[in-house]
Enzyme design. Structure first.
Site, PDB file in Angstrom:
ATOM      1  N   GLU A   1       0.850  -1.181   0.000  1.00 38.37           N
ATOM      2  CA  GLU A   1       0.000   0.000   0.000  1.00 38.37           C
ATOM      3  C   GLU A   1       0.894   1.242   0.000  1.00 38.37           C
ATOM      4  O   GLU A   1       1.862   1.271   0.760  1.00 38.37           O
ATOM      5  CB  GLU A   1      -0.908   0.030   1.234  1.00 38.37           C
TER       6      GLU A   1
ATOM      7  N   ALA B   1       2.322  -0.177  10.709  1.00 37.10           N
ATOM      8  CA  ALA B   1       1.977  -1.563  10.422  1.00 37.10           C
ATOM      9  C   ALA B   1       1.109  -1.598   9.183  1.00 37.10           C
ATOM     10  O   ALA B   1       0.684  -0.555   8.683  1.00 37.10           O
ATOM     11  CB  ALA B   1       1.222  -2.174  11.599  1.00 37.10           C
TER      12      ALA B   1
ATOM     13  N   ASN C   1      -2.328  -6.318   5.613  1.00 35.11           N
ATOM     14  CA  ASN C   1      -2.441  -7.341   4.564  1.00 35.11           C
ATOM     15  C   ASN C   1      -3.333  -8.496   5.019  1.00 35.11           C
ATOM     16  O   ASN C   1      -3.234  -8.960   6.148  1.00 35.11           O
ATOM     17  CB  ASN C   1      -1.064  -7.898   4.225  1.00 35.11           C
TER      18      ASN C   1
ATOM     19  N   HIS D   1      -6.001  -1.682  15.476  1.00 35.01           N
ATOM     20  CA  HIS D   1      -6.251  -0.960  14.221  1.00 35.01           C
ATOM     21  C   HIS D   1      -6.123  -1.894  13.013  1.00 35.01           C
ATOM     22  O   HIS D   1      -7.024  -1.965  12.171  1.00 35.01           O
ATOM     23  CB  HIS D   1      -5.270   0.211  14.102  1.00 35.01           C
ATOM     24  N   GLU D   2      -5.016  -2.617  12.941  1.00 37.97           N
ATOM     25  CA  GLU D   2      -4.806  -3.478  11.766  1.00 37.97           C
ATOM     26  C   GLU D   2      -5.828  -4.613  11.748  1.00 37.97           C
ATOM     27  O   GLU D   2      -6.327  -4.987  10.701  1.00 37.97           O
ATOM     28  CB  GLU D   2      -3.374  -4.035  11.733  1.00 37.97           C
TER      29      GLU D   2
ATOM     30  N   HIS E   1      -9.151  -3.444  10.408  1.00 33.02           N
ATOM     31  CA  HIS E   1      -9.157  -3.264   8.952  1.00 33.02           C
ATOM     32  C   HIS E   1      -9.703  -4.499   8.229  1.00 33.02           C
ATOM     33  O   HIS E   1     -10.111  -4.403   7.080  1.00 33.02           O
ATOM     34  CB  HIS E   1      -7.741  -3.009   8.442  1.00 33.02           C
TER      35      HIS E   1
ATOM     36  N   GLU F   1      -9.533   4.439   6.500  1.00 33.27           N
ATOM     37  CA  GLU F   1      -8.632   4.883   7.574  1.00 33.27           C
ATOM     38  C   GLU F   1      -9.349   5.682   8.657  1.00 33.27           C
ATOM     39  O   GLU F   1      -9.164   5.441   9.851  1.00 33.27           O
ATOM     40  CB  GLU F   1      -7.445   5.657   7.006  1.00 33.27           C
TER      41      GLU F   1
HETATM   42  N1  B3K Z   1      -2.859   1.044   5.686  1.00 29.84           N
HETATM   43  C1  B3K Z   1      -1.528   1.194   6.203  1.00 29.84           C
HETATM   44  C2  B3K Z   1      -0.850   2.441   5.744  1.00 29.84           C
HETATM   45  C3  B3K Z   1      -0.130   2.330   4.467  1.00 29.84           C
HETATM   46  C4  B3K Z   1       0.710   3.556   4.212  1.00 29.84           C
HETATM   47  C5  B3K Z   1       1.318   3.571   2.878  1.00 29.84           C
HETATM   48  N2  B3K Z   1       2.232   4.667   2.690  1.00 29.84           N
HETATM   49  C6  B3K Z   1      -1.496   1.132   7.682  1.00 29.84           C
HETATM   50  C7  B3K Z   1      -2.756   1.507   8.368  1.00 29.84           C
HETATM   51  O1  B3K Z   1      -3.240   2.602   8.298  1.00 29.84           O
HETATM   52  O2  B3K Z   1      -3.327   0.649   8.981  1.00 29.84           O
HETATM   53 ZN    ZN Z   2      -5.186   1.996   8.850  1.00 33.84          ZN
END
Ligand code: B3K
Ligand code: ZN
Length: 868
Positions: free
Chosen positions: A122, A263, A266, A298-299, A302, A321
């Site tokens: 990303e 972090a 994925n 947070h991750e 997602h 986000e």
């Molecule tokens: N989604 C990633 C951030 C990616 C940043 C790329 N430059 C982490 C997060 O916000 O959870």
């Molecule tokens: Zn995020």
């Protein structure tokens, strides 16, 4: 790096892709500098057209292209891609490329972190692995076969489920992964390395058994337990609060040392900066523990808000986000102190986010124009994005909000959605008209809410007049009125809450401010009330109401809403700062106003207060937030006021600081809310005691500490107060922790934020320390990042030496890691509040950077805007 002038992309230009990719089978042969990638995809034309297939690709060596198994030569390679024409309606595309992970210092795509291979895709890193439609609205089912040396890389990981594996004669082995969920390329991950693994499991509400695995560097297993606990807590929280369950049989987290940010979510295989995984009492502070919990959450969150439902295009980034930050804030607040979490987030909004909104990079939470997407992982998209979701939550209430979230996820599951889709679901589920509210997605800048009031004793009526105004930003000169939820309470002068009566009806605490100017009339108010405005920071705005010291003192003591109590103290401090700045300018000395001392005293003596809240109430805002109180100011003078106010408060209340210190000792180290709160209060007291010259206490704490929180607090107190003992402590700490980069980052940070004139030279010298490396973003952030953003006084030196240091760092990073360079340039482009002399110095440096050959897109976008 770009040869051609960087191109601007516009949100309005969105077009669906000309082709879809349904499946992608990757076969990756890992070698340090010559990894070979075979990518076989099933491609299908989207509609009737004869447009070519334009694949994204950067820094790839193309070895082979085949359509339906037949090699072709009629393709065109461009600077950023591969163009294929005259294609059948549906076909199998085979592309073979070679890449160099060991030479990848940008840490984007496939790279080496120490001895391990890992990826970061990303936003647009997948195009550095193979030619592909690298855009979030193209969702494919991925399978990944990884082959590597078995001894060096016993673990070969990718998304989804491990479906097959085998060994080869040449000492290599392979593993085949299959991800059942279609996903955009930015969620692809691969890791290969040798790790220690912490294993556990979680049974979901519906009875699915999920294997949990955390991979850390060898020897670090004992530091992974808190991350595992946090993961299980996240899974349980999402089930309870949002009714969302995990959907694969395995969830893996890998901690790596070289990572550009915190972090990455994925699918099934999160890759983490080790800073947000590793924690034990010896090496992590209380704050680190909470950070690990927050980022793991947070991750994990997602997985639904980001992965199951992703973004149609990158302009929609806040869709995942902002929403996921809101979810992690709620998670932390449900598990810990809601008020303290709120305060910490509001500090970020009022400091760095407001500064961003007032600077050349100001953008709406859903940006309209982008040159380099990585530049838009901002406080505005994340934190203000979360505030926008929070306002929806405030307007709708928990139940309707959860109905809206459920509708959004169910309606768009497996799809790439937009912010409009999200708001539509919220509106449908709640029956509320959110047309005006949607302007929050398209308007940049911080609105100002100016409130005046009048009291009519005869009619017993109290009238509030609310005016909203959003200052112009570069791209948006004229602003429209927003829908602003204004939470308020009214108190009698004795501190008793009054009911809110409008037109004979009792109303709730949240007023809907919709117009440029609006009046609210409250009835049966027996005497002039004290308004508590913007309770809980109910909207991301600047409040302008002429509070008197007496009113603020009353709110600090009596407000039922704890946030208001903290905020009232902040406002008293702000007033003291403004007042003392004029005093200094007149040649008078700094003096703490009586009401502020009294409020500090009452707060220190109030034993019923949560200690963590008490600690927050007694901590001054940082210089960055104070800067936001001015249009333009001499930051040197402001810093002087800031320092002297603290010194005066330290001296004036010395016995009380001593008492607070003694009363909050914790006999043994436990990571529990009560103890974290006590340590926070104790260490705030220690900071003031150090300023009052109490070196003995500081040294004693350093010697006796059995945990990193207390060790660092003692060191910090000594450094900030410039005690002679500081150097001994620093030397002792370095000798002890030299081998551990993450721990030593605290040491770099502390020295970078020391107040004295010598700090700049110290920072320069520390850049040659054996643990420091310009290739490791954590080290750069700890030393350089801390100096430029947490030490404004030394960074903004009038001889320009602070700026020169940053310029030389940026010149290096422009080539090796443009993303990190671009993050560091922030304090140079946000110069509008500084005095003319400093602005002049900065602009000269920006010109110098602008003239660099091969300026990265990342820096170009920010610097050109700052100079425009
Ligand atoms: N989604 C990633 C951030 C990616 C940043 C790329 N430059 C982490 C997060 O916000 O959870
Ligand atoms: Zn995020």
């Amino acid at each position: 790096m770009t040869q051609t002038k960087p191109q601007v992309q516009y949100r309005e230009d969105y077009q669906p892709p000309h082709y879809w990719i349904d499946t992608l089978d990757l076969d990756i042969q890992l070698h340090d500098s010559a990894t070979e990638v075979v990518a076989i995809s099933r491609v299908r034309r989207n509609g009737e057209h004869d447009e070519p297939l334009v694949l994204d690709g950067e820094q790839l060596e193309l070895l082979q292209v085949a359509v339906n198994g037949v090699d072709i030569a009629q393709y065109q390679q461009t600077e950023n891609g591969l163009v294929l024409s005259q294609l059948p309606e549906a076909f199998v595309l085979t592309i073979k490329t070679r890449i160099n992970p060991a030479g990848n210092t940008a840490l984007e795509g496939l790279y080496k972190s120490g001895s391990a291979f890992c990826t970061q895709c990303e936003a647009q890193g997948f195009r550095r692995i193979t030619y592909y439609l690298d855009r979030p609205d193209v969702l494919a089912r991925f399978s990944t076969r990884i082959t590597a040396d078995a001894a060096a890389y016993p673990y070969l990981l990718s998304n989804g489920n491990r479906v097959d594996q085998g060994t080869l004669d040449d000492g290599r082995h392979w593993v085949q992964w299959q991800d059942p969920f279609p996903k955009p390329a930015y969620l692809f991950a691969l890791v290969a390395g040798d790790f220690d693994v912490l294993r556990d499991s979680y049974t979901t509400l519906s009875g699915r058994n999920v294997a949990l695995e955390i991979f850390v560097d060898k020897g670090n297993l004992h530091r992974a337990g808190h991350a595992m606990d946090s993961l299980k807590a996240s899974m349980a929280w999402d089930e309870q609060r949002c009714h969302l369950e995990y959907d694969l049989d395995i969830y893996m987290i890998v901690a790596v040392d070289f990572f550009n940010m915190g972090a990455m979510e994925n699918k099934g295989l999160n890759v983490f900066n080790a800073k947000f995984v590793l924690a034990d009492a010896n090496t992590a502070t209380d704050g680190d523990y909470l950070d690990v919990e927050r980022v793991i959450g947070h991750e994990y969150f997602h997985n639904w808000t980001g992965n199951r439902v992703t973004c149609r295009d990158w302009f929609q980034l806040s869709l995942k986000e902002g929403l996921t930050v809101f979810r992690d804030q709620e998670f932390s607040s449900d598990l810990g102190s809601r008020t303290v979490n709120r305060i910490q987030n509001v500090r970020i909004m009022r400091g760095p986010q407001f500064a961003e909104d007032a600077g050349p990079m100001a953008h709406p939470i859903r940006p309209d124009a982008v040159i380099e997407m990585n530049n838009f992982y901002t406080l505005t998209v994340y934190e203000k994005g979360s505030e926008v979701i929070r306002m929806l939550h405030t307007l709708l209430g928990e139940q309707a909000f959860q109905r809206g979230l459920a509708l959004y996820l169910q309606r768009h599951d497996g799809q790439a959605a937009t912010c409009d889709d999200f708001v539509a679901a919220m509106s449908e589920a709640s029956g509320r008209d959110l047309t005006r509210f949607k302007r929050w997605y398209s308007q940049a800048g911080t609105p100002v809410l100016a409130v005046t009031d009048a009291y009519d004793a005869e009619q017993q009526r109290y009238t509030l007049t609310v005016r909203q105004h959003t200052p112009a930003t570069r791209e948006q000169p004229g602003k429209l009125p927003l829908h602003i939820p204004l939470s308020l309470a009214l108190y009698t002068e004795q501190g008793e809450p009054l009911s809110l009566l409008v037109n004979g009806d009792t109303v709730g605490p949240v007023l809907d401010v919709l117009e440029d100017e609006q009046q609210f009339v409250f009835e049966q108010i027996p005497s002039r009330p004290v308004p508590a405005l913007l309770q809980g920071f109910s909207a991301p705005v600047k409040l302008d109401y002429p509070y008197s010291d007496e009113q603020l003192t009353l709110l600090a003591k009596s407000s039922i809403d704890e946030f208001v109590r903290w905020d009232a103290v902040q406002m008293l401090i702000n007033k003291a700062v403004l007042d003392n700045l004029s005093r200094l300018q007149r040649g008078d000395v700094v003096s703490v106003p009586r009401p502020l001392i009294d409020v500090f005293r009452t707060t220190l003596e109030d034993t019923s207060l949560d200690r963590a809240l008490q600690a927050q109430m007694l901590a001054l805002p940082d210089l960055g937030s104070l800067l936001e109180l001015f249009e333009q100011v001499d930051i040197g003078l402001l810093g002087q006021v800031h320092q002297q106010l603290q010194a005066e408060l330290a001296e004036a209340l010395r016995p009380l600081w001593q008492q607070a210190y003694e009363q909050n000792l914790t006999p043994e180290y436990r990571i529990e809310h009560q103890d974290i709160a006590r340590r926070a209060m104790k260490n705030v007291a220690l900071g003031y005691l150090a300023l009052a010259g109490d070196a003995v206490k500081v040294q004693q704490q350093y010697q006796d500490a059995d945990n990193m929180t207390d060790t660092l607090a003692a060191m910090k107190a000594a450094v900030r107060a410039e005690l002679n003992e500081a150097d001994v402590m620093l030397a002792d700490f370095e000798a002890k922790w030299r081998q551990d980069g993450l721990v030593l980052d605290n040491w770099f940070r502390l020295q970078a934020t020391a107040p004295g004139e010598g700090t700049l030279a110290r920072v320069q010298q520390l850049m040659s320390h054996p643990t420091f490396s310009m290739n490791n973003p954590n080290r750069i952030r700890a030393l350089i990042g801390a100096f430029i953003s947490a030490n404004p006084l030394q960074f903004h030196r009038l001889d320009g030496a602070g700026y020169d240091l940053l310029v030389s760092v940026l010149e290096q990073l422009n080539d090796s890691n443009p993303q990190v360079a671009s993050r560091l340039v922030t304090p140079l482009i946000q110069f509008s509040r500084l005095d003319d002399a400093r602005q002049g110095l900065i602009k000269a440096r920006l010109q110098q950077l602008m003239a660099m050959p091969a300026l990265s897109r990342d820096l170009f976008e920010k610097i050109s805007k700052a100079l425009a």
